[in-house]
Design a protein around this motif. Structure first.
Motif: not given
Length: 268
Positions: A123-152
């Motif tokens: 889990a600690a190693i995975a945390k280090k990987i996930a700390a970086h942004p995914d530079r190639r990710a699609p710009r459109r928001p996903s359902r999860g990211s939209s909900v995260s933004a809406k409710y924090g």
């Protein structure tokens, strides 16, 4: 580590996902009772089949992490690209494991990058990987990211960037239950319910809103407060929550994915 080891890690992750699928009764989640897909609208056999479609992608993630050897932005970008291709292949095979692709993909990559790592170390190693942004990710928001933004809510990305606290919590529950002599199925159910009791599940937030999420968390806590799934009162509370969630059509899928991640880390 070679390609054979990468494939072993991938199959170990899919085995953990299959163990999660076979666990029963799981409140609001697919399990062997759903062979006719009446309850969760997901045929259990189809879910087992589509889980196998994750193997090539997970093996590719392991190879990528082994080749990079460090939690760099480049590794994060490559894993993201492989993950999106893996999700596409899995959807063609029947779908149903999108959250698990993210959780297991990061943990498999962590295991390949540090072959001696186990449990919380992964889990600690995975945390280090996930700390970086995914530079190639699609710009459109996903359902999860939209909900995260809406409710924090932290969401899947926040969970990974925090070092998978609910995977660690599930590992603690498994260890404690086994020390107490609890049979393995009940230990795993208690771990699942523990995750459900505090996880800000974006899938639940999307389908049921904040009130629904709190309702599920309270139901999970009631099981734990009753002594867990090994007690009569706990089983009664588990059955009540399961019936309630099935009737409402609410599914705590995020908790199922994180339990699969914990079972993978535990199996290593």
């Amino acid at each position: 580590m070679n390609s054979r080891e990468d494939e072993k890690l991938a199959w170990a992750a899919v085995a953990a996902l299959t163990w999660q699928l076979e666990l029963t009764p799981k409140p609001g989640l697919p399990d062997p009772r759903d062979l006719d897909a009446r309850v969760t609208r997901r045929d259990h056999r189809a879910l087992r089949w589509s889980a196998k479609a994750l193997v090539p992608g997970l093996a590719a993630m392991a190879a990528c992490a082994r080749r990079n050897g460090a939690a760099t932005p480049e590794l994060r970008a490559e894993l993201g690209a492989i993950g999106r291709c893996t999700e596409h292949s899995m959807q063609l095979a029947g779908g149903g494991h999108r959250g698990a692709t993210w959780v297991l993909g990061l943990l498999v990559a962590a295991a390949a990058m540090e072959p001696g790592a186990r449990g919380r170390e992964l889990a600690a190693i995975a945390k280090k990987i996930a700390a970086h942004p995914d530079r190639r990710a699609p710009r459109r928001p996903s359902r999860g990211s939209s909900v995260s933004a809406k409710y924090g809510a932290a969401g899947a990305r926040g969970e990974a960037r925090a070092g998978f606290p609910h995977v660690r919590r599930a590992l603690d529950v498994l260890a404690k239950a086994r020390t107490a002599g609890t049979p393995e199925p009940y230990a795993r159910l208690d771990a699942l319910v523990t995750v459900m009791s505090t996880l800000q599940d974006t899938e639940l937030l999307y389908t049921a809103g904040p009130h629904g999420l709190r309702h599920v968390q309270a139901g999970a806590r009631a099981i734990l407060d009753a002594g867990g799934t090994t007690t009569d009162a706990g089983v009664e509370a588990l059955t009540s929550l399961d019936t309630d969630l099935q009737g409402r059509g609410w599914s705590p899928r995020g908790s199922g994915s994180l339990l699969a991640g914990a079972l993978f880390a535990d199996a290593l």
